[in-house]
Design an enzyme around this catalytic site. Structure first.
Site, PDB file in Angstrom:
ATOM      1  N   ARG A 218      16.117  11.990  39.294  1.00  0.00           N
ATOM      2  CA  ARG A 218      17.581  12.101  39.403  1.00  0.00           C
ATOM      3  C   ARG A 218      18.229  10.794  38.940  1.00  0.00           C
ATOM      4  O   ARG A 218      17.762   9.703  39.299  1.00  0.00           O
ATOM      5  CB  ARG A 218      17.999  12.356  40.851  1.00  0.00           C
ATOM      6  CG  ARG A 218      17.286  13.541  41.473  1.00  0.00           C
ATOM      7  CD  ARG A 218      18.095  14.812  41.485  1.00  0.00           C
ATOM      8  NE  ARG A 218      17.234  15.917  41.900  1.00  0.00           N
ATOM      9  CZ  ARG A 218      17.371  17.169  41.501  1.00  0.00           C
ATOM     10  NH1 ARG A 218      18.329  17.505  40.660  1.00  0.00           N
ATOM     11  NH2 ARG A 218      16.547  18.112  41.918  1.00  0.00           N
ATOM     12  N   ASP A 219      19.309  10.950  38.175  1.00  0.00           N
ATOM     13  CA  ASP A 219      20.064   9.762  37.745  1.00  0.00           C
ATOM     14  C   ASP A 219      20.738   9.130  38.968  1.00  0.00           C
ATOM     15  O   ASP A 219      21.290   9.823  39.823  1.00  0.00           O
ATOM     16  CB  ASP A 219      21.122  10.162  36.701  1.00  0.00           C
ATOM     17  CG  ASP A 219      21.647   8.957  35.940  1.00  0.00           C
ATOM     18  OD1 ASP A 219      21.360   8.839  34.739  1.00  0.00           O
ATOM     19  OD2 ASP A 219      22.352   8.115  36.559  1.00  0.00           O
ATOM     20  N   ILE A 220      20.688   7.811  39.046  1.00  0.00           N
ATOM     21  CA  ILE A 220      21.249   7.080  40.190  1.00  0.00           C
ATOM     22  C   ILE A 220      22.775   7.143  40.208  1.00  0.00           C
ATOM     23  O   ILE A 220      23.402   6.945  41.258  1.00  0.00           O
ATOM     24  CB  ILE A 220      20.755   5.609  40.162  1.00  0.00           C
ATOM     25  CG1 ILE A 220      20.806   4.993  41.541  1.00  0.00           C
ATOM     26  CG2 ILE A 220      21.511   4.779  39.146  1.00  0.00           C
ATOM     27  CD1 ILE A 220      20.047   3.676  41.641  1.00  0.00           C
TER      28      ILE A 220
ATOM     29  N   HIS B 268      14.945   8.452  26.644  1.00  0.00           N
ATOM     30  CA  HIS B 268      15.197   9.375  27.754  1.00  0.00           C
ATOM     31  C   HIS B 268      16.192  10.436  27.348  1.00  0.00           C
ATOM     32  O   HIS B 268      17.055  10.221  26.493  1.00  0.00           O
ATOM     33  CB  HIS B 268      15.698   8.636  29.000  1.00  0.00           C
ATOM     34  CG  HIS B 268      16.890   7.762  28.768  1.00  0.00           C
ATOM     35  ND1 HIS B 268      16.804   6.512  28.191  1.00  0.00           N
ATOM     36  CD2 HIS B 268      18.207   7.963  29.017  1.00  0.00           C
ATOM     37  CE1 HIS B 268      18.005   5.979  28.113  1.00  0.00           C
ATOM     38  NE2 HIS B 268      18.887   6.839  28.600  1.00  0.00           N
TER      39      HIS B 268
ATOM     40  N   HIS C 184      19.016  13.056  28.981  1.00  0.00           N
ATOM     41  CA  HIS C 184      19.831  13.414  30.146  1.00  0.00           C
ATOM     42  C   HIS C 184      19.963  14.938  30.189  1.00  0.00           C
ATOM     43  O   HIS C 184      20.349  15.552  29.184  1.00  0.00           O
ATOM     44  CB  HIS C 184      21.256  12.862  30.011  1.00  0.00           C
ATOM     45  CG  HIS C 184      21.376  11.369  29.985  1.00  0.00           C
ATOM     46  ND1 HIS C 184      21.842  10.637  31.061  1.00  0.00           N
ATOM     47  CD2 HIS C 184      21.126  10.458  29.014  1.00  0.00           C
ATOM     48  CE1 HIS C 184      21.880   9.354  30.752  1.00  0.00           C
ATOM     49  NE2 HIS C 184      21.446   9.211  29.505  1.00  0.00           N
TER      50      HIS C 184
ATOM     51  N   ASN D  28      21.500   9.437  24.382  1.00  0.00           N
ATOM     52  CA  ASN D  28      22.291   8.321  23.868  1.00  0.00           C
ATOM     53  C   ASN D  28      21.351   7.420  23.069  1.00  0.00           C
ATOM     54  O   ASN D  28      20.304   7.011  23.593  1.00  0.00           O
ATOM     55  CB  ASN D  28      22.925   7.541  25.015  1.00  0.00           C
ATOM     56  CG  ASN D  28      23.944   8.372  25.789  1.00  0.00           C
ATOM     57  OD1 ASN D  28      24.650   9.188  25.203  1.00  0.00           O
ATOM     58  ND2 ASN D  28      24.008   8.178  27.094  1.00  0.00           N
TER      59      ASN D  28
ATOM     60  N   VAL E 200      19.422   1.755  28.677  1.00  0.00           N
ATOM     61  CA  VAL E 200      18.009   1.543  29.016  1.00  0.00           C
ATOM     62  C   VAL E 200      17.185   1.912  27.781  1.00  0.00           C
ATOM     63  O   VAL E 200      17.276   3.045  27.279  1.00  0.00           O
ATOM     64  CB  VAL E 200      17.571   2.399  30.226  1.00  0.00           C
ATOM     65  CG1 VAL E 200      16.093   2.165  30.525  1.00  0.00           C
ATOM     66  CG2 VAL E 200      18.427   2.088  31.462  1.00  0.00           C
TER      67      VAL E 200
HETATM   68  P1  AMP Z   1      21.701   5.534  29.016  1.00  0.00           P
HETATM   69  O1  AMP Z   1      23.042   4.907  29.289  1.00  0.00           O
HETATM   70  O2  AMP Z   1      21.750   6.744  28.144  1.00  0.00           O
HETATM   71  O3  AMP Z   1      20.703   4.491  28.540  1.00  0.00           O
HETATM   72  O4  AMP Z   1      21.197   6.082  30.404  1.00  0.00           O
HETATM   73  C1  AMP Z   1      20.610   5.283  31.385  1.00  0.00           C
HETATM   74  C2  AMP Z   1      20.795   6.038  32.673  1.00  0.00           C
HETATM   75  O5  AMP Z   1      19.906   5.492  33.620  1.00  0.00           O
HETATM   76  C3  AMP Z   1      22.191   5.938  33.276  1.00  0.00           C
HETATM   77  O6  AMP Z   1      22.753   7.243  33.408  1.00  0.00           O
HETATM   78  C4  AMP Z   1      21.958   5.276  34.628  1.00  0.00           C
HETATM   79  O7  AMP Z   1      22.788   5.776  35.649  1.00  0.00           O
HETATM   80  C5  AMP Z   1      20.498   5.602  34.873  1.00  0.00           C
HETATM   81  N1  AMP Z   1      19.799   4.673  35.757  1.00  0.00           N
HETATM   82  C6  AMP Z   1      19.799   3.324  35.707  1.00  0.00           C
HETATM   83  N2  AMP Z   1      19.023   2.820  36.688  1.00  0.00           N
HETATM   84  C7  AMP Z   1      18.521   3.882  37.362  1.00  0.00           C
HETATM   85  C8  AMP Z   1      17.661   4.020  38.489  1.00  0.00           C
HETATM   86  N3  AMP Z   1      17.161   2.956  39.127  1.00  0.00           N
HETATM   87  N4  AMP Z   1      17.351   5.268  38.922  1.00  0.00           N
HETATM   88  C9  AMP Z   1      17.867   6.355  38.291  1.00  0.00           C
HETATM   89  N5  AMP Z   1      18.681   6.287  37.215  1.00  0.00           N
HETATM   90  C10 AMP Z   1      19.010   5.073  36.762  1.00  0.00           C
END
Ligand code: AMP
Length: 115
Positions: free
Chosen positions: A32-34, A101, A103, A88, A97
């Site tokens: 799950r996204d945080i 990945h 979404h 993204n 990140v």
């Molecule tokens: P992006 O901006 O496409 O690189 O997506 C990175 C995603 O990682 C974002 O939607 C963040 O909310 C999510 N994220 C960052 N840290 C964590 C974490 N510790 N656990 C879950 N999701 C995270």
């Protein structure tokens, strides 16, 4: 972009930091996204160290992520209404990140065009 193995998703794969795991197998980890942007917001990542779609070359791996997301959408009950899959790619598109990945977003109506 060079892959930096200290990124947060690589650390999750190594079990160094926790995540709300939805599913994992030998190929992928889903959690799950945080900071969820929809009632269902799951991230699907490959175990391979690839920084972004721009750096990906393994068609089977990328295809697996997409089909995995479709399966997860059905299991989460968001497929019939509709869902969105987003990758993204690089900073200008909002990637923060640098471990590839996907979404999976659903559980609400989506606007278009995306921001
Ligand atoms: P992006 O901006 O496409 O690189 O997506 C990175 C995603 O990682 C974002 O939607 C963040 O909310 C999510 N994220 C960052 N840290 C964590 C974490 N510790 N656990 C879950 N999701 C995270």
């Amino acid at each position: 972009m060079t892959y930096d193995p200290s990124n947060i998703f690589a650390r999750m794969l190594r079990g160094e930091i926790p995540c709300t795991k939805v599913y994992e197998d030998e190929h992928v980890l889903a959690f799950r996204d945080i900071n969820p942007q929809a009632p269902t917001h799951i991230l699907v990542i490959p175990r391979e160290h690839v920084a972004s779609l721009d750096a990906a070359a393994d068609a089977a791996m990328v295809g697996r992520l997409a089909l995995f997301a479709a399966d997860l959408a059905r299991k989460e009950g968001i497929a019939a209404h509709g869902y969105r899959v987003v990758m993204n790619t690089n900073r200008g598109a909002g990637q923060t990140v640098f471990h590839l990945h996907l979404h999976l977003l659903g559980g609400r109506d989506m606007g278009w065009p995306p921001g």
